[in-house]
Write a protein that holds these residues in place. Structure first.
Motif, PDB file in Angstrom:
ATOM      1  N   GLU A  61       0.833  -1.209   0.000  1.00 23.51           N
ATOM      2  CA  GLU A  61       0.000   0.000   0.000  1.00 23.51           C
ATOM      3  C   GLU A  61       0.864   1.255   0.000  1.00 23.51           C
ATOM      4  O   GLU A  61       0.635   2.193  -0.782  1.00 23.51           O
ATOM      5  CB  GLU A  61      -0.939   0.026   1.212  1.00 23.51           C
ATOM      6  CG  GLU A  61      -1.810   1.279   1.196  1.00 23.51           C
ATOM      7  CD  GLU A  61      -2.626   1.513   2.467  1.00 23.51           C
ATOM      8  OE1 GLU A  61      -3.188   2.613   2.585  1.00 23.51           O
ATOM      9  OE2 GLU A  61      -2.690   0.615   3.322  1.00 23.51           O
ATOM     10  N   LEU A  65       0.484   1.753  -3.936  1.00 26.27           N
ATOM     11  CA  LEU A  65      -0.804   2.434  -3.957  1.00 26.27           C
ATOM     12  C   LEU A  65      -0.631   3.939  -3.737  1.00 26.27           C
ATOM     13  O   LEU A  65      -1.119   4.747  -4.528  1.00 26.27           O
ATOM     14  CB  LEU A  65      -1.720   1.834  -2.884  1.00 26.27           C
ATOM     15  CG  LEU A  65      -3.222   2.068  -3.038  1.00 26.27           C
ATOM     16  CD1 LEU A  65      -3.748   1.453  -4.316  1.00 26.27           C
ATOM     17  CD2 LEU A  65      -3.965   1.505  -1.839  1.00 26.27           C
ATOM     18  N   ARG A  71      -2.659   7.262  -4.876  1.00 24.42           N
ATOM     19  CA  ARG A  71      -4.008   7.024  -4.365  1.00 24.42           C
ATOM     20  C   ARG A  71      -4.100   7.397  -2.890  1.00 24.42           C
ATOM     21  O   ARG A  71      -3.096   7.457  -2.164  1.00 24.42           O
ATOM     22  CB  ARG A  71      -4.392   5.545  -4.537  1.00 24.42           C
ATOM     23  CG  ARG A  71      -4.295   5.022  -5.967  1.00 24.42           C
ATOM     24  CD  ARG A  71      -5.413   5.505  -6.851  1.00 24.42           C
ATOM     25  NE  ARG A  71      -5.308   4.974  -8.200  1.00 24.42           N
ATOM     26  CZ  ARG A  71      -5.821   3.811  -8.583  1.00 24.42           C
ATOM     27  NH1 ARG A  71      -6.460   3.048  -7.708  1.00 24.42           N
ATOM     28  NH2 ARG A  71      -5.684   3.413  -9.838  1.00 24.42           N
ATOM     29  N   VAL A 110      -5.680  -4.234  -1.237  1.00 20.19           N
ATOM     30  CA  VAL A 110      -4.536  -3.483  -1.757  1.00 20.19           C
ATOM     31  C   VAL A 110      -4.108  -4.037  -3.107  1.00 20.19           C
ATOM     32  O   VAL A 110      -3.893  -3.285  -4.066  1.00 20.19           O
ATOM     33  CB  VAL A 110      -3.372  -3.519  -0.754  1.00 20.19           C
ATOM     34  CG1 VAL A 110      -2.103  -2.923  -1.380  1.00 20.19           C
ATOM     35  CG2 VAL A 110      -3.722  -2.779   0.523  1.00 20.19           C
ATOM     36  N   ARG A 113      -6.239  -3.031  -6.193  1.00 20.91           N
ATOM     37  CA  ARG A 113      -6.007  -1.649  -6.621  1.00 20.91           C
ATOM     38  C   ARG A 113      -4.632  -1.499  -7.282  1.00 20.91           C
ATOM     39  O   ARG A 113      -4.470  -0.721  -8.233  1.00 20.91           O
ATOM     40  CB  ARG A 113      -6.123  -0.715  -5.411  1.00 20.91           C
ATOM     41  CG  ARG A 113      -7.527  -0.701  -4.797  1.00 20.91           C
ATOM     42  CD  ARG A 113      -7.509  -0.082  -3.408  1.00 20.91           C
ATOM     43  NE  ARG A 113      -8.752  -0.323  -2.701  1.00 20.91           N
ATOM     44  CZ  ARG A 113      -9.715   0.588  -2.540  1.00 20.91           C
ATOM     45  NH1 ARG A 113      -9.574   1.811  -3.051  1.00 20.91           N
ATOM     46  NH2 ARG A 113     -10.815   0.292  -1.878  1.00 20.91           N
ATOM     47  N   VAL A 114      -3.645  -2.238  -6.788  1.00 23.36           N
ATOM     48  CA  VAL A 114      -2.300  -2.159  -7.346  1.00 23.36           C
ATOM     49  C   VAL A 114      -2.258  -2.705  -8.773  1.00 23.36           C
ATOM     50  O   VAL A 114      -1.549  -2.162  -9.639  1.00 23.36           O
ATOM     51  CB  VAL A 114      -1.306  -2.898  -6.429  1.00 23.36           C
ATOM     52  CG1 VAL A 114      -0.016  -3.257  -7.167  1.00 23.36           C
ATOM     53  CG2 VAL A 114      -1.000  -2.056  -5.197  1.00 23.36           C
TER      54      VAL A 114
END
Length: 443
Positions: A61, A65, A71, A110, A113-114
């Motif tokens: 994250e 991220l 983000r 996580v 989204r990655v």
């Protein structure tokens, strides 16, 4: 002269494959035991498995991220809990850790989204962090390193076996006929790298080292050879030990590699991932400290190789003068080259993997067991910490010794001819072995 353009789509696929492979392994290591086992601390040397799981997600994250993707933070509240430098391993069970289901869910959230960020990130130009997909490769390596750490925890835990894997193939027919040692000619070679895109900071920059001629063992030291050191009273004779090593083994009652015990007479047993079995004499010795490796080498009339010697034996091609990515060449490791990636839960017999031999004929330099060297963990000339000092710089100094080559527990993304590992000379729970060397006689 400008560098050729990168194949960004190939790099993107490589990064995706590396991230997915690491996550598959993480799941396998954290779903094979129940929640009680995940939250228990199986040794004060190691974190609870559930800490490693959430730490993996938190590092991903923070770097991919937030930093790469820009983000909004998902769980900034847990950053201090999963800061490896804030809390020693022995204290981590007392932290308010995410419970197993929440840790799994957080890491999965996580990751989802990655993968979107990876799909849309330019991998050429831009920042050094994103160029050639470095940040994605760094995080894949970080996860695989924690997977190895969790595998160490599985070895330390008591109770029935939770992991299974096939045994490695037997040694090839020529293993018994190999020469005991190989001469590595003297002269310069390029150590480290300035071109490997996912190499970490302590592997950089590439630089020329001039190494005197030396002999190095063709294969790692075996259990059978190490048992002869024990039988000859090696643990009872201070002649073979450094002052610190002798004090350590006397204080802690060390008389054999970790997990070994004598059953009767000359029979040695060891415990491996919940199974007790006779020590295989033809496997590389495992779970020995630097002190033990150094003492064996002295007893044998030899020494541990310096880190530069180890890397020259592993990478230098005397015909072309090039430093190769791996002992066998520049191609990524295949199943015939080395024992990597937890494909087997043990080292292969000494003399295995002839396809993975160096140009000079040295075998098993990659995979099977981490190999202790004589060298302290120090920076290369021109070293620059990147992207954070806590990966390497804070560990430089005489307190840590260098290990090279990887083990059966290391994934190929975190293992190459330039990769450097380090630990304190007392460490034995790691998958560590060694080979020996000696000076070449100058006529």
């Amino acid at each position: 002269m400008t560098a050729p353009p990168l194949d960004t789509e190939a790099l993107r696929r490589r990064a995706l494959d590396a991230l997915l492979a690491a996550r598959d392994r993480t799941r396998a290591l954290t779903t094979c035991v129940d929640d009680r086992e995940l939250t228990a601390q199986h040794s004060p040397l190691m974190s609870p498995l559930v800490w490693d799981l959430a730490h993996i997600g938190n590092q991903e994250e923070q770097w991919l991220l937030r930093t790469v993707g820009g983000r909004e933070a998902l769980r900034p509240d847990i950053d201090p809990i999963y800061d490896a430098f804030e809390h020693p391993r022995a204290a981590r069970p007392s932290l308010p850790l995410l419970p197993p289901a929440e840790a799994h869910g957080y890491a999965a959230d996580v990751r989802g989204r990655v993968l979107d960020i990876l799909e849309n990130s330019p991998l050429e130009g831009g920042s050094r962090l994103t160029h050639a997909g470095f940040a994605f490769g760094m995080i894949a390596q970080h996860e695989q390193q924690h997977d190895e750490t969790m595998l160490i925890t599985h070895q330390l835990r008591r109770g029935p076996a939770a992991l299974t894997a096939p045994a490695p193939p037997p040694a090839p027919a020529d293993a018994a006929l190999l020469p005991a040692e190989v001469l590595v000619p003297g002269g310069p070679f390029t150590m480290g790298t300035s071109t490997e895109p996912w190499a970490l900071d302590n592997e950089r920059p590439g630089h020329v080292r001039d190494v005197a001629a030396f002999f190095i063992d063709t294969v790692p030291v075996s259990n059978g050879a190490y048992a002869r050191f024990i039988e000859d009273g090696g643990y009872d004779d201070p002649r073979w030990w450094t002052e610190a090593g002798w004090a350590h083994i006397r204080e802690h009652g060390v008389t054999a590699p970790l997990f070994w015990r004598r059953e009767s007479g000359d029979l040695w047993l060891h415990r491996r991932f919940g199974v007790t079995e006779p020590v295989p004499p033809d496997e590389p010795v495992l779970h020995v400290s630097w002190y033990e490796a150094d003492a064996y080498a002295r007893w044998a009339g030899r020494r541990l190789p310096a880190e530069a010697e180890w890397e020259k034996a592993a990478r230098h091609d005397p015909v072309t003068g090039r430093s190769l990515r791996y002992p066998w060449g520049d191609a990524d490791p295949g199943p015939g080259h080395a024992n990597l990636g937890q494909r087997h839960l043990r080292p292969a017999p000494v003399g295995s993997y002839p396809e993975g031999a160096s140009p000079l004929g040295v075998r098993q330099l990659i995979g099977d067991v981490w190999e202790w060297t004589a060298s302290d963990f120090l920076p290369y000339p021109g070293f620059a910490a990147f992207p954070y000092k806590e990966y390497s710089e804070v560990f430089f100094g005489p307190e840590c010794k260098v290990l090279r080559g990887g083990s059966f527990a290391v994934d190929q993304v975190a293992c190459r001819g330039t990769f450097r590992n380090w630990d304190y000379p007392i460490r034995r729970q790691i998958f560590s072995g060694f080979r020996t060397a000696r000076d070449a006689q100058v006529l």
